[in-house]
Design an enzyme around this catalytic site. Sequence first.
Site, PDB file in Angstrom:
ATOM      1  N   SER A  86     172.080  27.956 133.227  1.00  0.00           N
ATOM      2  CA  SER A  86     171.255  26.781 132.970  1.00  0.00           C
ATOM      3  C   SER A  86     169.749  26.932 133.037  1.00  0.00           C
ATOM      4  O   SER A  86     169.250  27.574 133.917  1.00  0.00           O
ATOM      5  CB  SER A  86     171.616  25.640 133.903  1.00  0.00           C
ATOM      6  OG  SER A  86     171.042  25.818 135.167  1.00  0.00           O
ATOM      7  N   HIS A 152     165.973  30.973 133.709  1.00  0.00           N
ATOM      8  CA  HIS A 152     165.198  31.229 132.493  1.00  0.00           C
ATOM      9  C   HIS A 152     166.016  32.032 131.483  1.00  0.00           C
ATOM     10  O   HIS A 152     165.487  32.440 130.452  1.00  0.00           O
ATOM     11  CB  HIS A 152     163.933  32.026 132.836  1.00  0.00           C
ATOM     12  CG  HIS A 152     162.937  31.250 133.640  1.00  0.00           C
ATOM     13  ND1 HIS A 152     162.305  30.128 133.159  1.00  0.00           N
ATOM     14  CD2 HIS A 152     162.449  31.447 134.894  1.00  0.00           C
ATOM     15  CE1 HIS A 152     161.475  29.651 134.082  1.00  0.00           C
ATOM     16  NE2 HIS A 152     161.551  30.436 135.138  1.00  0.00           N
ATOM     17  N   ARG A 175     157.978  24.421 125.023  1.00  0.00           N
ATOM     18  CA  ARG A 175     156.548  24.103 124.920  1.00  0.00           C
ATOM     19  C   ARG A 175     155.976  24.757 123.664  1.00  0.00           C
ATOM     20  O   ARG A 175     156.473  25.788 123.195  1.00  0.00           O
ATOM     21  CB  ARG A 175     155.807  24.623 126.150  1.00  0.00           C
ATOM     22  CG  ARG A 175     154.389  24.086 126.282  1.00  0.00           C
ATOM     23  CD  ARG A 175     153.785  24.456 127.617  1.00  0.00           C
ATOM     24  NE  ARG A 175     152.520  23.769 127.833  1.00  0.00           N
ATOM     25  CZ  ARG A 175     151.763  23.914 128.901  1.00  0.00           C
ATOM     26  NH1 ARG A 175     152.139  24.732 129.877  1.00  0.00           N
ATOM     27  NH2 ARG A 175     150.629  23.243 129.022  1.00  0.00           N
ATOM     28  N   SER A 183     149.780  29.545 129.397  1.00  0.00           N
ATOM     29  CA  SER A 183     150.335  29.209 130.708  1.00  0.00           C
ATOM     30  C   SER A 183     150.947  30.440 131.373  1.00  0.00           C
ATOM     31  O   SER A 183     150.769  30.672 132.579  1.00  0.00           O
ATOM     32  CB  SER A 183     151.386  28.111 130.551  1.00  0.00           C
ATOM     33  OG  SER A 183     151.961  27.775 131.788  1.00  0.00           O
ATOM     34  N   TYR A 237     157.937  19.676 125.699  1.00  0.00           N
ATOM     35  CA  TYR A 237     156.976  19.376 126.760  1.00  0.00           C
ATOM     36  C   TYR A 237     155.950  18.344 126.298  1.00  0.00           C
ATOM     37  O   TYR A 237     155.591  17.427 127.042  1.00  0.00           O
ATOM     38  CB  TYR A 237     156.270  20.671 127.177  1.00  0.00           C
ATOM     39  CG  TYR A 237     155.330  20.514 128.346  1.00  0.00           C
ATOM     40  CD1 TYR A 237     155.822  20.394 129.643  1.00  0.00           C
ATOM     41  CD2 TYR A 237     153.957  20.495 128.164  1.00  0.00           C
ATOM     42  CE1 TYR A 237     154.967  20.260 130.720  1.00  0.00           C
ATOM     43  CE2 TYR A 237     153.091  20.357 129.234  1.00  0.00           C
ATOM     44  CZ  TYR A 237     153.600  20.246 130.509  1.00  0.00           C
ATOM     45  OH  TYR A 237     152.740  20.106 131.571  1.00  0.00           O
ATOM     46  N   ARG A 305     148.578  23.562 137.298  1.00  0.00           N
ATOM     47  CA  ARG A 305     147.271  23.912 136.780  1.00  0.00           C
ATOM     48  C   ARG A 305     146.674  22.740 135.998  1.00  0.00           C
ATOM     49  O   ARG A 305     145.954  21.934 136.543  1.00  0.00           O
ATOM     50  CB  ARG A 305     147.376  25.185 135.915  1.00  0.00           C
ATOM     51  CG  ARG A 305     146.033  25.849 135.633  1.00  0.00           C
ATOM     52  CD  ARG A 305     146.237  27.142 134.868  1.00  0.00           C
ATOM     53  NE  ARG A 305     146.729  26.935 133.520  1.00  0.00           N
ATOM     54  CZ  ARG A 305     145.960  26.719 132.466  1.00  0.00           C
ATOM     55  NH1 ARG A 305     144.645  26.666 132.597  1.00  0.00           N
ATOM     56  NH2 ARG A 305     146.485  26.538 131.277  1.00  0.00           N
ATOM     57  N   LYS A 306     146.956  22.636 134.714  1.00  0.00           N
ATOM     58  CA  LYS A 306     146.415  21.544 133.902  1.00  0.00           C
ATOM     59  C   LYS A 306     147.512  20.624 133.374  1.00  0.00           C
ATOM     60  O   LYS A 306     147.363  19.404 133.366  1.00  0.00           O
ATOM     61  CB  LYS A 306     145.604  22.100 132.735  1.00  0.00           C
ATOM     62  CG  LYS A 306     144.271  22.720 133.129  1.00  0.00           C
ATOM     63  CD  LYS A 306     143.465  23.088 131.886  1.00  0.00           C
ATOM     64  CE  LYS A 306     142.097  23.632 132.256  1.00  0.00           C
ATOM     65  NZ  LYS A 306     141.306  23.990 131.055  1.00  0.00           N
ATOM     66  N   GLY A 307     148.575  21.221 132.856  1.00  0.00           N
ATOM     67  CA  GLY A 307     149.665  20.415 132.340  1.00  0.00           C
ATOM     68  C   GLY A 307     149.311  19.591 131.121  1.00  0.00           C
ATOM     69  O   GLY A 307     149.857  18.506 130.930  1.00  0.00           O
TER      70      GLY A 307
END
Length: 340
Positions: A86, A152, A175, A183, A237, A305-307
């Site tokens: 998963s 992953h 993403r 990232s 994302y 971090r920023k997202g």
Amino acid sequence: MATSGGEPSAPVGPVPFADVDGEQLVPERRAQPEAGLGDDLADDMVSSLPSKMEVSLPMRLRLYRGFWLAEIHIATMARRASPPASPDHPLRRLNPHDCVPRAHPPDAGAGAGHPLRRLNPHQCVPFLEGLFARGQQAKLDALPSPRLMNTHMPLAMLPSAGGGGGGCRVVYICREPKDMAVSMCHYTRRVMPRVSFAETFESYCDGAKIYGPFWDHILGYWRASSATPDTVLFLRYEELLRDPAGNVRKLAQFVGLPFSEAEEEAGMVGAIVALCSLDNMRGFEANRTGYVDAQRRIPRETLFRKGVAGDWVHHMTPEMARRLDDIVADKFGGTGLAFK
């Protein structure tokens, strides 16, 4: 991310993994993998595979079934009948202990006891590759159903590949590839600060990063989500950022626990979105101190971090962006999957 096991008779879980095994991230306490039948044969098989050193991480990769995977993870899968199961990653923060099921109301009282207020998301959801590589998969037995797990691994490595085997429901987060590359570089620089973005970018585009090629990784789950939408949910994302409430509802519906009318009227969805927002999570003590990987000394704050979407423009040259866009156009053309 995945849930496994039968439907519980009452909403008793999921239980944060750290509450079952509080020492899971301490390298000194890690158990050695258990010996298994065919270890020598498995080691010989692994050593015969093409290998390279990961550019941004101090580990050796092997090319296994078309993917560059950590050597120790391949050895584990070769020895055991049940490989890790998963994906994946931002959902650990989004709502794993609210939607499946909602046993921990996000705004109950002061909320100090909520798992996501007192624990780092990585402590809540076990990372299967790590557990299996250390011979600690038996710790999963202590978790009540429904279990939440993280990996992953490409879909082809999972027991649920090709139809949700074992009753597992898989949630995959994808993403935009340029932002993903940026990232990844920021994260791994905490381990290998001398590795340049250009080096990481080249490895990424060549498909030689860990768990890569990224295009095959993404397409495996994308195609499965179209073929078996009841068992594989594919989320973007960028869509989570644009409509977090709508995607919380989608996730709850997917795992078979849609929000009731009473929960909607009580503002449960909004409370979950507020609790799991990046700014909010960044402020919790569990996310400001300690290490997400104690062995490699990667601080937990690295995960927050920023997202944002589109940050790649501050890191890539126009030539880099065009090269990656060309790869995406070539690999994803005709699949119905596009990035905006």
